[in-house]
Design a protein around this motif. Sequence first.
Motif, PDB file in Angstrom:
ATOM      1  N   GLN A 176       0.840  -1.205   0.000  1.00 43.26           N
ATOM      2  CA  GLN A 176       0.000   0.000   0.000  1.00 43.26           C
ATOM      3  C   GLN A 176       0.880   1.262   0.000  1.00 43.26           C
ATOM      4  N   ALA A 177       1.943   1.198   0.803  1.00 45.99           N
ATOM      5  CA  ALA A 177       2.843   2.354   0.923  1.00 45.99           C
ATOM      6  C   ALA A 177       3.463   2.700  -0.427  1.00 45.99           C
ATOM      7  N   GLU A 178       3.880   1.666  -1.153  1.00 44.98           N
ATOM      8  CA  GLU A 178       4.502   1.877  -2.467  1.00 44.98           C
ATOM      9  C   GLU A 178       3.518   2.547  -3.424  1.00 44.98           C
ATOM     10  N   TYR A 179       2.257   2.101  -3.367  1.00 42.29           N
ATOM     11  CA  TYR A 179       1.233   2.657  -4.251  1.00 42.29           C
ATOM     12  C   TYR A 179       0.987   4.142  -3.929  1.00 42.29           C
ATOM     13  N   ILE A 180       0.938   4.452  -2.636  1.00 42.28           N
ATOM     14  CA  ILE A 180       0.721   5.847  -2.218  1.00 42.28           C
ATOM     15  C   ILE A 180       1.891   6.719  -2.674  1.00 42.28           C
ATOM     16  N   MET A 181       3.123   6.206  -2.510  1.00 36.32           N
ATOM     17  CA  MET A 181       4.289   6.994  -2.916  1.00 36.32           C
ATOM     18  C   MET A 181       4.335   7.164  -4.437  1.00 36.32           C
ATOM     19  N   ASP A 182       3.966   6.140  -5.176  1.00 35.82           N
ATOM     20  CA  ASP A 182       3.879   6.261  -6.638  1.00 35.82           C
ATOM     21  C   ASP A 182       2.852   7.332  -7.028  1.00 35.82           C
ATOM     22  N   THR A 183       1.751   7.380  -6.269  1.00 37.24           N
ATOM     23  CA  THR A 183       0.708   8.380  -6.518  1.00 37.24           C
ATOM     24  C   THR A 183       1.262   9.789  -6.325  1.00 37.24           C
ATOM     25  N   PHE A 184       2.016   9.995  -5.240  1.00 41.94           N
ATOM     26  CA  PHE A 184       2.632  11.306  -5.008  1.00 41.94           C
ATOM     27  C   PHE A 184       3.597  11.681  -6.132  1.00 41.94           C
ATOM     28  N   LYS A 185       4.385  10.702  -6.548  1.00 43.45           N
ATOM     29  CA  LYS A 185       5.376  10.954  -7.608  1.00 43.45           C
ATOM     30  C   LYS A 185       4.676  11.402  -8.891  1.00 43.45           C
ATOM     31  N   GLU A 186       3.567  10.724  -9.190  1.00 44.38           N
ATOM     32  CA  GLU A 186       2.812  11.066 -10.398  1.00 44.38           C
ATOM     33  C   GLU A 186       2.209  12.470 -10.284  1.00 44.38           C
ATOM     34  N   LEU A 187       1.669  12.789  -9.119  1.00 41.03           N
ATOM     35  CA  LEU A 187       1.089  14.127  -8.915  1.00 41.03           C
ATOM     36  C   LEU A 187       2.150  15.201  -9.107  1.00 41.03           C
ATOM     37  N   ASN A 188       3.356  14.895  -8.650  1.00 43.54           N
ATOM     38  CA  ASN A 188       4.451  15.845  -8.777  1.00 43.54           C
ATOM     39  C   ASN A 188       4.914  15.974 -10.230  1.00 43.54           C
ATOM     40  N   GLN A 189       5.115  14.833 -10.892  1.00 45.77           N
ATOM     41  CA  GLN A 189       5.704  14.860 -12.238  1.00 45.77           C
ATOM     42  C   GLN A 189       4.695  15.234 -13.322  1.00 45.77           C
ATOM     43  N   LYS A 190       3.467  14.713 -13.215  1.00 46.40           N
ATOM     44  CA  LYS A 190       2.483  14.966 -14.273  1.00 46.40           C
ATOM     45  C   LYS A 190       1.694  16.251 -14.031  1.00 46.40           C
ATOM     46  N   ASP A 191       1.363  16.507 -12.777  1.00 48.36           N
ATOM     47  CA  ASP A 191       0.518  17.664 -12.482  1.00 48.36           C
ATOM     48  C   ASP A 191       1.339  18.880 -12.046  1.00 48.36           C
ATOM     49  N   GLY A 192       2.614  18.644 -11.740  1.00 50.11           N
ATOM     50  CA  GLY A 192       3.474  19.755 -11.326  1.00 50.11           C
ATOM     51  C   GLY A 192       3.185  20.267  -9.928  1.00 50.11           C
ATOM     52  N   ILE A 193       2.507  19.451  -9.102  1.00 52.78           N
ATOM     53  CA  ILE A 193       2.187  19.889  -7.740  1.00 52.78           C
ATOM     54  C   ILE A 193       3.432  19.775  -6.867  1.00 52.78           C
ATOM     55  N   THR A 194       3.716  20.822  -6.141  1.00 53.88           N
ATOM     56  CA  THR A 194       4.828  20.817  -5.190  1.00 53.88           C
ATOM     57  C   THR A 194       4.445  19.914  -4.016  1.00 53.88           C
ATOM     58  N   ILE A 195       5.352  19.034  -3.616  1.00 53.21           N
ATOM     59  CA  ILE A 195       5.069  18.127  -2.502  1.00 53.21           C
ATOM     60  C   ILE A 195       6.189  18.221  -1.477  1.00 53.21           C
ATOM     61  N   VAL A 196       5.799  18.352  -0.214  1.00 52.23           N
ATOM     62  CA  VAL A 196       6.751  18.338   0.887  1.00 52.23           C
ATOM     63  C   VAL A 196       6.280  17.251   1.846  1.00 52.23           C
ATOM     64  N   GLN A 197       7.094  16.215   2.007  1.00 47.78           N
ATOM     65  CA  GLN A 197       6.695  15.123   2.896  1.00 47.78           C
ATOM     66  C   GLN A 197       7.684  14.974   4.052  1.00 47.78           C
ATOM     67  N   VAL A 198       7.145  14.597   5.197  1.00 49.93           N
ATOM     68  CA  VAL A 198       7.960  14.174   6.335  1.00 49.93           C
ATOM     69  C   VAL A 198       7.941  12.654   6.350  1.00 49.93           C
ATOM     70  N   THR A 199       9.103  12.044   6.471  1.00 47.03           N
ATOM     71  CA  THR A 199       9.152  10.580   6.481  1.00 47.03           C
ATOM     72  C   THR A 199      10.323  10.067   7.307  1.00 47.03           C
ATOM     73  N   HIS A 200      10.117   8.885   7.915  1.00 52.91           N
ATOM     74  CA  HIS A 200      11.215   8.177   8.587  1.00 52.91           C
ATOM     75  C   HIS A 200      11.935   7.266   7.594  1.00 52.91           C
ATOM     76  N   SER A 201      11.268   7.008   6.468  1.00 52.20           N
ATOM     77  CA  SER A 201      11.707   5.954   5.549  1.00 52.20           C
ATOM     78  C   SER A 201      12.696   6.480   4.493  1.00 52.20           C
ATOM     79  N   GLU A 202      13.897   5.911   4.482  1.00 57.99           N
ATOM     80  CA  GLU A 202      14.887   6.255   3.443  1.00 57.99           C
ATOM     81  C   GLU A 202      14.308   5.969   2.060  1.00 57.99           C
ATOM     82  N   HIS A 203      13.597   4.841   1.953  1.00 56.00           N
ATOM     83  CA  HIS A 203      13.020   4.438   0.665  1.00 56.00           C
ATOM     84  C   HIS A 203      12.018   5.493   0.178  1.00 56.00           C
TER      85      HIS A 203
END
Length: 220
Positions: A176-203
């Motif tokens: 599920q986590a991978e799918y959510i992160m892929d979704t963010f990546k797509e929003l950033n790359q295709k829609d040009g939305i700026t994203i700022v995330q806090v994460t513990h995960s290096e991945h």
Amino acid sequence: MITLNSVSKHYPAGFGKTYVLRNIDLHIKEGEFVSIMGPSGSGKSTLLHILGLLEDASEGEYIFMDQPVQKLNEKKRTALHRDAIGFVFQAYHLIDELTVYENIETPLLYKKLSKNERKSKVADILDRFNIVAKKDLFPSQLSGGQQQLVGIARALVAEPKVIFADEPTGNLHSEQAEYIMDTFKELNQKDGITIVQVTHSEHNAQFGNRIIKLKDGWLD
């Protein structure tokens, strides 16, 4: 798009102050995907909340979309938050008593949109995230991953300029986590939305194009 100049955050402690953030200088350009990392207690979430206008800095200057945040009155600040910012939380923060459709529609109720305009926007986003079949369900009837997708859909429906995400996959299993992160990546790359995330995960941090590290309230 985002500039912090010597921003600090402190809370009263006895006769002194406890600093959570110290002298943060930061610039985030429009269209970036930035990951904020650091151990527990490093000030990550506090920094994100200041960026997302949920908390005030104690010292320093915050410029968001050319607006000096500290100088804005409550009305202008609320309007800026409503029109430019989407927030995604680790704990989803969906409203239990509302259906998926109603949860997603909620941010639009604060905009001057007709019922038909709201309906059209919600329909588009339900379709985009393939959750049309879930629109009449309540959050308790969804898996964690589905709830987080609804959280992202709700953050996006008002067409924000930037999404702030606080440990967005913290409660999800790896698929599920991978799918959510892929979704963010797509929003950033295709829609040009700026994203700022806090994460513990290096991945998860690697999905961004820049990593900012915090340690004991300082930029590392």
